[in-house]
Motif scaffolding. Structure first.
Motif, short mmCIF file in Angstrom:
data_model
loop_
_atom_site.label_atom_id
_atom_site.label_comp_id
_atom_site.label_asym_id
_atom_site.label_seq_id
_atom_site.Cartn_x
_atom_site.Cartn_y
_atom_site.Cartn_z
N ARG A 84 0.84 -1.20 0.00
CA ARG A 84 0.00 0.00 0.00
C ARG A 84 0.87 1.25 0.00
O ARG A 84 0.50 2.29 -0.55
N ARG A 85 2.03 1.14 0.64
CA ARG A 85 2.98 2.24 0.65
C ARG A 85 4.39 1.65 0.68
O ARG A 85 4.58 0.48 1.02
N GLY A 86 5.36 2.44 0.30
CA GLY A 86 6.74 1.95 0.31
C GLY A 86 7.03 0.97 -0.81
O GLY A 86 6.35 0.95 -1.85
N THR A 87 8.02 0.12 -0.58
CA THR A 87 8.50 -0.81 -1.61
C THR A 87 8.60 -2.21 -1.02
O THR A 87 9.15 -2.40 0.07
N LEU A 88 8.06 -3.18 -1.73
CA LEU A 88 8.15 -4.59 -1.36
C LEU A 88 9.01 -5.30 -2.40
O LEU A 88 8.71 -5.27 -3.59
N THR A 89 10.09 -5.96 -1.93
CA THR A 89 10.98 -6.71 -2.81
C THR A 89 10.99 -8.17 -2.36
O THR A 89 11.21 -8.46 -1.18
N LEU A 90 10.73 -9.07 -3.29
CA LEU A 90 10.71 -10.51 -3.03
C LEU A 90 11.90 -11.14 -3.76
O LEU A 90 12.08 -10.93 -4.96
N VAL A 91 12.69 -11.92 -3.02
CA VAL A 91 13.96 -12.42 -3.54
C VAL A 91 14.03 -13.94 -3.42
O VAL A 91 13.99 -14.49 -2.31
N PHE A 92 14.13 -14.64 -4.55
CA PHE A 92 14.51 -16.05 -4.57
C PHE A 92 16.05 -16.08 -4.58
O PHE A 92 16.66 -15.85 -5.63
N ALA A 93 16.65 -16.34 -3.45
CA ALA A 93 18.07 -16.02 -3.30
C ALA A 93 19.00 -16.98 -4.03
O ALA A 93 19.75 -16.58 -4.92
N ASN A 94 18.98 -18.25 -3.67
CA ASN A 94 19.93 -19.21 -4.25
C ASN A 94 19.22 -20.05 -5.31
O ASN A 94 18.91 -21.22 -5.12
N LEU A 95 18.98 -19.44 -6.45
CA LEU A 95 18.24 -20.12 -7.53
C LEU A 95 18.96 -21.37 -8.01
O LEU A 95 18.32 -22.39 -8.30
N ALA A 96 20.28 -21.33 -8.08
CA ALA A 96 21.02 -22.48 -8.60
C ALA A 96 20.82 -23.70 -7.71
O ALA A 96 20.64 -24.82 -8.21
N ALA A 97 20.84 -23.52 -6.40
CA ALA A 97 20.63 -24.65 -5.49
C ALA A 97 19.16 -25.07 -5.47
O ALA A 97 18.84 -26.25 -5.42
N LEU A 98 18.26 -24.09 -5.53
CA LEU A 98 16.83 -24.40 -5.55
C LEU A 98 16.47 -25.25 -6.76
O LEU A 98 15.64 -26.16 -6.68
N ASP A 99 17.11 -24.99 -7.89
CA ASP A 99 16.86 -25.77 -9.10
C ASP A 99 17.20 -27.24 -8.92
O ASP A 99 16.67 -28.10 -9.62
N ARG A 100 18.12 -27.54 -8.02
CA ARG A 100 18.57 -28.91 -7.82
C ARG A 100 17.77 -29.67 -6.76
O ARG A 100 18.09 -30.83 -6.46
N PHE A 101 16.76 -29.04 -6.17
CA PHE A 101 16.02 -29.72 -5.12
C PHE A 101 15.36 -30.98 -5.66
O PHE A 101 14.68 -30.96 -6.68
N LEU A 130 3.93 -7.18 7.12
CA LEU A 130 3.39 -6.23 6.15
C LEU A 130 2.37 -5.30 6.81
O LEU A 130 2.38 -4.07 6.57
N ARG A 131 1.52 -5.86 7.65
CA ARG A 131 0.52 -5.03 8.35
C ARG A 131 1.18 -4.14 9.39
O ARG A 131 0.79 -2.97 9.55
N HIS A 132 2.15 -4.66 10.10
CA HIS A 132 2.84 -3.88 11.13
C HIS A 132 3.49 -2.63 10.53
O HIS A 132 3.52 -1.57 11.16
N LEU A 133 4.00 -2.76 9.32
CA LEU A 133 4.65 -1.64 8.65
C LEU A 133 3.66 -0.73 7.91
O LEU A 133 4.07 0.23 7.27
N GLY A 134 2.38 -1.05 8.01
CA GLY A 134 1.37 -0.26 7.31
C GLY A 134 1.42 -0.41 5.81
O GLY A 134 1.00 0.49 5.07
N MET A 135 1.90 -1.58 5.33
CA MET A 135 2.10 -1.78 3.90
C MET A 135 1.05 -2.68 3.26
O MET A 135 1.05 -2.84 2.04
N ALA A 136 0.17 -3.28 4.06
CA ALA A 136 -0.79 -4.24 3.51
C ALA A 136 -1.97 -3.50 2.89
O ALA A 136 -2.58 -2.63 3.52
#
Length: 322
Positions: A71-88, A221-227
């Motif tokens: 609702r305000r600010g910036t939300l960034t979602l990160v899939f961090a270790n894609l190379a390892a995740l691909d091998r699951f 998200l709600r605590h930060l007033g971002m939802a």
């Protein structure tokens, strides 16, 4: 002495389906950034720093699919270790924790700025600008060995207070990290002003772990007033503030013969100081104080790695005894 086998390796979660989400929208693979028109904090939620911890990736996938936006600010979602995740591989679910080295031990500035290279180190360097702009970081993890869920707080007081305010899970543990290397939440960005929490949400590959990750993330998200109103999030539930415990000793295995004397569960409390809990070769490991909280004991630990953290509750209150 206890001879502890591996915990259940049953995978009760679906595999992440990342084809649609792999490219990201920032020019950096696996990184999605959404900015609201209203000013506000920069929140980064990272998942799959360890490639076998798929619950966090499933949560980010769900939020992307459902169009969760700030609702305000910036939300960034990160899939961090894609190379390892691909091998699951559900048939061998512990094997893809990393490709070359633990990505959550690589965040010391001198290491990030040095000449050495690996799959994980190169990825950490690529993600560093994303992490460096965070006002708040929530790093999603799960656990192999039996343990109650908890937050691990970054070095600043603000992170501890934030974890307590969220209340889910109901325990915040303040510690100084691992001898084996600096975690993401320990990066210098989070020493002053910015806040970082590492959520250990429960056992790997279990639906209840994913549910707690979503509850904690939605509360943040709600605590930060971002939802946004009407966002596809779990319903808000009133919870008491979480308890705070501070690590008084991090026990690092110095031999290949580290052994607990019996099976301990993370979150267990040993009531009396000087209780013998483990042997590190011939060296005794004893509780340093009464009402000693055992934080994420690892029955099978390599030399140089954390075997258990011993902590003291900051608030009086009643604690369960072993």
């Amino acid at each position: 002495m206890a001879d502890l086998g591996l915990p259940s390796l049953e995978v009760r979660l679906p595999l992440p389906a990342l084809a649609r989400w792999r490219a990201g929208n920032t020019g950096l693979a696996g990184v999605w950034r959404f900015a609201a028109p209203l000013p506000g904090p920069s929140l980064v939620i990272s998942a799959a720093v360890h490639g076998n911890e798929i619950a966090g990736a499933l949560l980010l996938q769900r939020w992307l699919r459902d169009g969760v936006r700030p609702r305000r600010g910036t939300l960034t979602l990160v899939f961090a270790n894609l190379a390892a995740l691909d091998r699951f591989d559900p048939a061998d679910p512990t094997a893809s924790r990393f490709i070359e080295e633990d990505m959550n031990r690589l965040w010391a500035p001198e290491l990030l700025g040095g000449p050495r290279r690996s799959v994980e180190l190169d990825r950490a360097r690529a993600l560093l600008p994303v992490m460096a702009q965070a006002d708040v970081l929530l790093d999603l993890h799960s656990m192999l060995w039996p343990s109650d869920p908890l937050f691990l707080s970054g070095p600043g007081a603000a992170a501890r207070a934030l974890g307590q305010a969220l209340g889910a899970p109901p325990l915040v543990v303040a510690d100084d990290g691992h001898a084996a290397g600096m975690r993401l939440i320990d990066h210098t960005r989070f020493k002053d002003g910015a806040s970082a929490l590492l959520l250990e949400a429960g056992p790997h590959w279990q639906p209840e772990t994913l549910a707690l990750m979503e509850q904690a993330s939605a509360r943040l998200l709600r605590h930060l007033g971002m939802a946004e109103d009407g966002a596809a999030l779990p319903p808000e539930v009133a919870l008491p503030s979480g308890r705070l415990a501070r690590v008084t000793r991090t026990v690092t295995a110095t031999t290949t013969g580290f052994t607990f004397l019996r099976e301990f569960r993370g979150g267990e409390v040993v009531p009396r100081r000087n209780t013998l809990i483990a042997l590190d070769g011939e060296v005794e490991v004893r509780t340093p104080h009464d009402v000693c909280l055992l934080v994420m004991p690892s029955p099978r630990v390599m030399r140089g790695h954390t075997a258990v953290r011993l902590a003291r509750f900051e608030d009086p209150g009643e604690a369960a005894t072993c």
